[in-house]
Each structure stands twice: as structure tokens, then as C-alpha cells.
Design an enzyme around this catalytic site. Structure first.
Site, short mmCIF file in Angstrom:
data_model
loop_
_atom_site.label_atom_id
_atom_site.label_comp_id
_atom_site.label_asym_id
_atom_site.label_seq_id
_atom_site.Cartn_x
_atom_site.Cartn_y
_atom_site.Cartn_z
N GLU A 279 0.93 -1.22 0.03
CA GLU A 279 -0.09 -0.01 0.07
C GLU A 279 0.81 1.16 -0.07
O GLU A 279 0.55 2.01 -0.65
CB GLU A 279 -0.87 0.00 1.04
CG GLU A 279 -2.01 -0.84 1.21
CD GLU A 279 -2.73 -1.13 -0.21
OE1 GLU A 279 -3.48 -0.09 -0.55
OE2 GLU A 279 -3.00 -2.18 -0.83
N TRP A 282 1.62 1.65 -3.46
CA TRP A 282 0.65 2.73 -4.07
C TRP A 282 0.71 4.29 -4.14
O TRP A 282 0.70 4.96 -4.89
CB TRP A 282 -0.76 2.12 -3.54
CG TRP A 282 -1.33 0.98 -4.63
CD1 TRP A 282 -1.18 -0.22 -4.01
CD2 TRP A 282 -1.84 0.86 -5.68
NE1 TRP A 282 -1.78 -0.94 -5.05
CE2 TRP A 282 -2.13 -0.43 -5.98
CE3 TRP A 282 -2.11 2.00 -6.68
CZ2 TRP A 282 -2.69 -0.89 -7.31
CZ3 TRP A 282 -2.53 1.32 -8.00
CH2 TRP A 282 -2.82 0.23 -8.24
N TRP A 310 -20.15 13.55 -19.06
CA TRP A 310 -20.20 13.84 -17.66
C TRP A 310 -21.56 14.86 -17.59
O TRP A 310 -21.78 15.58 -18.13
CB TRP A 310 -19.21 14.56 -16.93
CG TRP A 310 -17.87 13.79 -16.86
CD1 TRP A 310 -16.89 14.05 -17.60
CD2 TRP A 310 -17.85 12.63 -16.45
NE1 TRP A 310 -15.90 13.24 -17.25
CE2 TRP A 310 -16.26 12.42 -16.32
CE3 TRP A 310 -18.49 11.76 -15.64
CZ2 TRP A 310 -15.70 11.08 -16.04
CZ3 TRP A 310 -17.85 10.35 -15.02
CH2 TRP A 310 -16.43 10.15 -15.43
N ASN A 345 -10.28 3.63 2.93
CA ASN A 345 -10.11 3.39 1.81
C ASN A 345 -11.08 2.82 0.87
O ASN A 345 -11.25 3.19 -0.29
CB ASN A 345 -8.58 2.65 1.36
CG ASN A 345 -8.42 2.68 0.00
OD1 ASN A 345 -8.22 3.48 -0.73
ND2 ASN A 345 -8.08 1.28 -0.59
N TRP A 363 -14.98 13.16 -12.18
CA TRP A 363 -14.15 12.75 -11.11
C TRP A 363 -13.67 14.06 -10.66
O TRP A 363 -13.19 13.97 -9.46
CB TRP A 363 -13.11 11.77 -11.41
CG TRP A 363 -12.60 12.10 -12.75
CD1 TRP A 363 -12.65 12.03 -14.02
CD2 TRP A 363 -11.40 12.87 -12.73
NE1 TRP A 363 -11.66 12.57 -14.58
CE2 TRP A 363 -10.52 13.15 -13.94
CE3 TRP A 363 -10.41 13.28 -11.57
CZ2 TRP A 363 -9.79 13.76 -14.24
CZ3 TRP A 363 -9.32 13.92 -11.84
CH2 TRP A 363 -8.75 14.18 -13.32
N TRP A 386 -8.64 9.15 -7.84
CA TRP A 386 -10.33 9.48 -8.71
C TRP A 386 -9.89 8.81 -9.83
O TRP A 386 -11.12 8.38 -10.58
CB TRP A 386 -10.18 10.89 -8.55
CG TRP A 386 -10.93 11.09 -7.24
CD1 TRP A 386 -10.53 11.60 -6.07
CD2 TRP A 386 -12.50 10.99 -7.18
NE1 TRP A 386 -11.32 11.89 -5.13
CE2 TRP A 386 -12.72 11.66 -5.56
CE3 TRP A 386 -13.39 10.55 -7.81
CZ2 TRP A 386 -13.78 11.67 -4.94
CZ3 TRP A 386 -14.80 10.50 -7.18
CH2 TRP A 386 -15.06 11.11 -6.16
C1 LIG Z 1 -11.17 8.40 -4.39
C2 LIG Z 1 -9.67 8.21 -3.82
C3 LIG Z 1 -9.21 9.21 -3.04
C4 LIG Z 1 -7.96 9.15 -2.22
N1 LIG Z 1 -7.30 10.46 -1.86
C5 LIG Z 1 -6.44 10.20 -1.07
C6 LIG Z 1 -5.56 11.44 -0.83
O1 LIG Z 1 -5.83 12.58 -0.91
N2 LIG Z 1 -4.53 11.30 0.24
C7 LIG Z 1 -4.04 10.07 0.30
O2 LIG Z 1 -3.04 9.96 1.09
N3 LIG Z 1 -4.58 8.92 -0.20
C8 LIG Z 1 -5.84 8.93 -0.75
N4 LIG Z 1 -6.32 8.01 -1.26
C9 LIG Z 1 -5.67 6.68 -0.89
C10 LIG Z 1 -6.22 5.82 0.36
O3 LIG Z 1 -7.73 5.78 0.48
C11 LIG Z 1 -5.62 6.31 1.77
O4 LIG Z 1 -4.29 6.55 1.44
C12 LIG Z 1 -5.83 5.61 2.95
O5 LIG Z 1 -7.22 5.45 3.09
C13 LIG Z 1 -5.34 6.14 4.06
O6 LIG Z 1 -5.36 5.59 5.01
P1 LIG Z 1 -4.37 4.49 5.98
O7 LIG Z 1 -3.22 5.72 6.26
O8 LIG Z 1 -5.05 4.08 7.20
O9 LIG Z 1 -3.68 3.47 5.08
P2 LIG Z 1 -3.13 2.25 5.13
O10 LIG Z 1 -3.86 1.26 4.62
O11 LIG Z 1 -2.57 2.09 6.55
O12 LIG Z 1 -1.87 2.33 4.22
C14 LIG Z 1 -0.71 2.93 4.56
C15 LIG Z 1 -0.36 4.19 3.73
O13 LIG Z 1 -0.27 3.72 2.42
C16 LIG Z 1 -0.63 4.70 1.46
N5 LIG Z 1 -1.82 4.11 0.83
C17 LIG Z 1 -2.52 3.39 1.15
N6 LIG Z 1 -3.41 3.13 0.06
C18 LIG Z 1 -3.26 4.02 -1.00
C19 LIG Z 1 -3.65 4.16 -2.19
N7 LIG Z 1 -4.79 3.37 -2.63
N8 LIG Z 1 -3.06 5.12 -2.93
C20 LIG Z 1 -2.20 5.87 -2.58
N9 LIG Z 1 -1.69 5.55 -1.37
C21 LIG Z 1 -2.21 4.70 -0.47
C22 LIG Z 1 -1.06 5.89 2.34
O14 LIG Z 1 -0.04 6.80 2.39
C23 LIG Z 1 -1.30 5.13 3.48
O15 LIG Z 1 -1.10 5.88 4.97
C24 LIG Z 1 -7.45 8.00 -2.11
C25 LIG Z 1 -8.04 6.88 -2.62
C26 LIG Z 1 -9.31 7.10 -3.34
C27 LIG Z 1 -10.04 5.47 -3.92
#
Ligand SMILES: Cc1cc2nc3c(=O)[nH]c(=O)nc-3n(C[C@H](O)[C@H](O)[C@H](O)COP(=O)(O)OP(=O)(O)OC[C@H]3O[C@@H](n4cnc5c(N)ncnc54)[C@H](O)[C@@H]3O)c2cc1C
Length: 482
Positions: A279, A282, A310, A345, A363, A386
């Protein structure tokens, strides 16, 4: 040795801060400076929730710096003017900073570096926020990756630098500190106080970030692979805002997971560790894409989506923003976002899909709302999230794969606990109907104290009809006749 200015931006920490450490090693006084340069952020100026976070993070950073005999100098205005003035006033001869990757920040940094170097100032720039520099990761043809799996496979063949240590002792400051703007005068906090929910949920700052990482690796990491998709429990790290502001670095996260593997010699030691680092991968991928495709915050990476038909509906957008769509899992997510500045997420994917597929609203509208309301709003990850959901990004979910919000709710919030928490008007509905109250018999609704259209809205669209309309729009786009 003359003074070094350390220009802090999204690296609001002392540990594993290469610019700060290098300035310390250079010798002489170190001046940590934060510049509130809103115009320098271009079209993506920090949203309301991130401004709240920034205020508190700067406050915490100043406290940490004062504990080592230093302080944080605050200034507001164009970065080039502020830095030039500070150089003159303090006699500093070097400016160090950690790299940013947003297009506007890159443009500003390039111009600044040229200006300062031409004036004989020593400029040094470091990587503090990524495991791998976007320029260091290329596919076999020398091009940037556009698919996550090969990107991440390739990254795993590269070495991750160890975090930069932070030695004990004082950080030397100048004999006379330059004037600093008061934090309150940066006006980062909203005039109307709507931030109680943020304050009750979060503690910005480096110390809180390190504590969160410690607690997460100790208590949650082993279960992460199985529970990270469940919004009803705290199954993820919630490190995202700390990572965005650089209160913690991905190198520190990597090292913490590696440390756990030391005993067994296998890295990562658990499936949880492996999935968690993926993650974090990602996030790296998001920065890789933003760096190599800098127009993606405003334009779809897949050009054919520029012609997607859209819809525009301010009223429907508002219902989505307020969590009044009539689909409980969507409404729970949108209300969690409003109240806490964060959303799980899995639920981000569900609400985003609902906006771009069920409502066929662009989006970009969704990304703008997230930008204003998320405490972790991050140009790279938000754009990736997005565009991934809308099907118009790199390695995206195909547009024709349309989430059913009822099935998603039943699968990932099986007991309905998440919905009950954020949509209390449905609190007395059983798990059988919590994700589809319209299907409940009148007696069940009455016993739960719910009248649809009064306590809780009727669904604003019918899933089956919305699905067909979305697929038709997508086919029209593909046929080139929107
Ligand atoms: C529509 C949409 C918009 C989003 N906007 C943002 C945003 O503005 N900022 C943001 O930090 N994340 C964003 N995310 C990604 C993700 O949802 C969040 O990073 C995550 O929910 C953060 O929670 P966590 O720290 O508990 O994640 P954990 O599951 O604990 O993951 C650890 C770290 O990995 C990174 N990570 C995890 N999943 C993703 C992912 N899909 N994409 C990129 N990095 C990821 C984050 O930095 C996160 O803190 C978005 C996802 C979607 C679907």
C-alpha cells in the site's frame, strides 16, 4: 561557518529529515523556516482540512525545535522574496530543502534554485518523502511505468535508504533570530469553527505520527491483510495525513517493518507487513505518475475520457457531499469525511464510484471536494484514486465495472456497525436491511423509527437504472458520439 536556511515544506519533522541533518552537519547556525506561499501552490492551494492540520503541525514542530534550542521561523508571501530577504538579513549563504513533486512546486523550485545559485547561494535538495525518486524508476524501455504490479516488482529490486539519524544535542541557532510571523496570522484555521471532529480524531505532529506507527506495527499489522478492507474497525494505520505532511517518512515505515523481521530473517515477516508495504508502494506509484504525467490532476490520463458525457447537477453533487444519497454506505463515508477529515480506503472507492458512475458527475468534482475536506488531501494520491475509480487513469478499474453499493456494504460492513456509527438515524435497523432500508417491510422500518423520505432519504437513483445509464454513456464515449 555562516548560517544555513532549511526551508521546510512537506517534511515537518526532525528525524529522517535529510535537509535538516545536512544543514547541521555543514556547521554554523541553522535557521528552520516555513513559508506560507499560497500562490506558489498554483491551482491546488491547500484545502480547509489540510490548513487545519498544517496549523497544528507547525505548532508541534516549533515545540520540537525549541526543545533542541532552535525554533521555527514563519513567514508569509512569495517564497523567492522571503528567502532573498532572509538571506540578506541573516547573512546565511546556503538554503537546503527536501524535494516536492507537485507540478507547481517543481516549477517554483527550479526557478528558485536558478535564482539562488546565480546569486552565489549554496543550494542543496534532498529526497525526504519517497522511497524511490520518480526519475530512478523506469521500465525496460526507459519509460515511466503505468501499471502498478511491474512498477512495484521493479521497485523491490532497488535498495531503500535507511532513515537519516537525528543525533542528541542542540541544533545551533543564530545569535539573533530573524522576525517571525505569528502562527495565528497565517489564518490557517477556519473563521467558523467546524473542526471539533478533526480535533477529536487527530493529533498532528511528528511525535503522534511515530506513536501511531509504533501502535500500528505492534497491535494491527499482523491482521492488516485480512482486516484492511473493513471500515467498521481500525484495521489500517491512519498514517496518511502524517505522511502527507512529512511528519513521518516512508523510509521510517519501511525500517519499522524491517525491524520486525529481524528475528525471523524473512522480510517482510508477515503477510500483513507485505500487504502494508504494498500500500505504501501505491503511494510511491501515485507520485511516480504525478511526476511523469503532471497534467493528470486536471486531465484524464487516458485521453478518450476527455469526451465522456459527464452530467452537471449541483443539487445531486450537494446530496453526495452531505451524505444524503439514500445509500447508507455512501452516506456513512461522506459523513465520516465531513466529521473527521478522513475516510476508509474501501469506502473512498465506493463513494467515488457512486459519484462517477451512478450520478455520472465528473471525477474532478469529487477530487475537488476531497481536496477541501480530507486531512490527508494529497495531489498524487487523490489524483490516482479518482482517476483509478473513474477508469480514466493508469492501471485503473475499468469504467464498466460498477460497484453495487448494497453488496459492497454487505460484504465489507457485514454487521452494519460502520453505517450505524455515521448514520445514526438508521441505528435501530438490523444487519439484514441496514444497507438497503428501502427493501425493509413497513413494520420493520416503523419499529426502527425510520420513515424513508423523512428521517432518512429514499435512494436518489435506482442502482439497476443508474448502471445501465452509466454503461450507455461509456459506450457512447467509445463510439465517439457523446
Ligand atoms: C478516490 C480516492 C481518493 C484518495 N485520496 C487520497 C488522498 O488525497 N491522500 C491520500 O493519502 N490517500 C488518498 N487515497 C488513498 C487511500 O484511500 C488512503 O491513502 C488511505 O485510506 C489512508 O489510510 P491509512 O493511512 O490508514 O492507509 P493504510 O492502509 O494504513 O496504508 C498505509 C499508507 O499507504 C498509502 N496508501 C494506502 N492506500 C493507498 C492508495 N490506494 N493510493 C495511494 N496511497 C495509498 C497511504 O500513504 C497510507 O497512509 C484515495 C483513495 C481513493 C479511492
Amino acid at each position: 561557518m555562516s548560517a544555513t536556511i532549511v526551508w521546510l515544506r512537506q517534511d515537518l519533522r526532525l528525524r529522517d529529515n535529510p535537509a535538516l541533518s545536512a544543514a547541521r552537519q555543514r556547521g554554523g547556525p541553522v535557521l528552520p523556516v516555513y513559508i506560507w506561499d499560497e500562490a506558489g501552490e498554483g491551482a491546488w492551494r491547500p484545502g480547509a482540512a489540510t490548513r487545519w492540520w498544517l496549523h497544528h503541525s507547525l505548532q508541534r514542530l516549533d515545540v520540537s525545535l525549541r526543545a533542541v534550542g532552535s525554533r521555527l521561523v514563519l513567514a508569509a508571501g512569495p517564497a523567492d522574496e522571503i528567502l532573498s530577504t532572509l538571506l540578506k538579513k541573516t547573512g546565511a549563504t546556503a538554503v537546503y530543502w527536501n524535494r516536492r513533486y507537485e507540478p507547481a512546486a517543481i516549477d517554483r523550485d527550479i526557478a528558485l534554485q536558478a535564482m539562488l545559485t546565480a546569486a552565489g547561494v549554496e543550494v542543496k535538495i534532498f529526497n525526504a518523502s519517497l522511497l524511490f525518486e520518480p526519475t530512478a524508476v523506469r521500465n525496460k524501455s526507459g519509460r515511466p511505468f503505468q501499471v502498478f504490479t511491474p512498477f512495484w516488482r521493479h521497485c523491490q529490486t532497488l535498495a531503500v535508504d535507511a532513515p537519516v539519524g537525528w543525533p542528541a544535542g542542540k541544533l545551533p541557532g543564530p545569535a539573533r533570530w530573524p522576525e517571525s510571523v505569528e502562527l495565528a496570522d497565517l489564518n490557517l484555521l477556519p473563521r467558523l469553527n467546524w473542526t471539533d471532529g478533526l480535533a477529536a480524531t487527530w493529533q498532528p505532529g511528528e511525535a503522534a505520527a511515530l506513536l501511531r506507527l509504533k501502535q500500528f506495527t505492534r497491535h494491527t499489522l499482523d491482521r492488516y491483510a485480512d482486516e484492511r478492507n473493513r471500515p467498521d474497525i481500525a484495521g489500517t494505520s491512519a498514517l496518511s495525513p502524517h505522511l502527507h505532511f512529512g511528519e513521518i517518512s516512508p523510509r521510517q515505515i519501511w525500517a519499522a517493518v524491517r525491524e520486525l523481521s529481524r528475528a525471523g530473517g524473512v522480510f517482510p515477516a508477515s503477510r500483513g507487513g507485505q500487504v502494508f508495504l504494498t500500500e505504501v508502494g501505491w503511494r510511491e506509484f501515485a507520485y511516480h505518475l504525478l511526476y511523469h504525467f503532471p497534467r493528470t490532476p486536471d486531465r484524464p490520463l487516458r485521453a478518450e475520457f476527455s469526451a465522456f458525457p459527464w452530467r452537471k447537477s449541483a443539487a445531486q453533487l450537494r446530496k453526495w457531499q452531505q451524505g444524503l444519497t439514500g445509500y447508507p454506505i455512501v452516506d456513512a463515508g461522506m459523513r465520516q469525511l465531513w466529521r473527521t477529515g478522513w475516510m476508509h480506503n474501501r469506502v473512498r472507492m465506493i463513494v467515488a464510484s457512486f459519484l462517477v458512475k451512478h450520478l455520472r458527475i465528473s471525477w474532478r468534482e469529487g477530487a475537488a471536494w476531497f481536496w477541501d475536506t480530507l486531512v490527508d488531501a494529497d495531489l498524487a494520491s487523490n489524483t490516482l484514486g479518482w482517476q483509478w475509480t473513474a477508469g480514466c487513469g493508469a492501471d485503473a478499474a475499468p469504467y464498466f465495472r460498477i460497484f453495487n453499493p448494497v453488496l459492497q456494504g454487505e460484504k465489507f460492513d457485514a454487521t452494519g456497525a460502520y453505517v450505524r456509527r455515521w448514520v445514526p438515524e438508521l441505528g435501530r435497523l438490523s444487519a439484514e436491511y441496514i444497507h438497503k432500508p428501502w427493501a425493509a417491510p413497513a413494520t420493520v422500518l416503523a419499529a426502527a423509527g425510520v420513515t424513508l423520505g423523512r428521517e432518512y432519504p429514499q435512494p436518489m437513483v435506482v442502482h439497476g437504472e443508474a448502471r445501465v445509464a452509466a454503461l450507455t454513456a461509456w459506450q457512447e464515449m467509445r463510439a465517439g458520439r457523446p
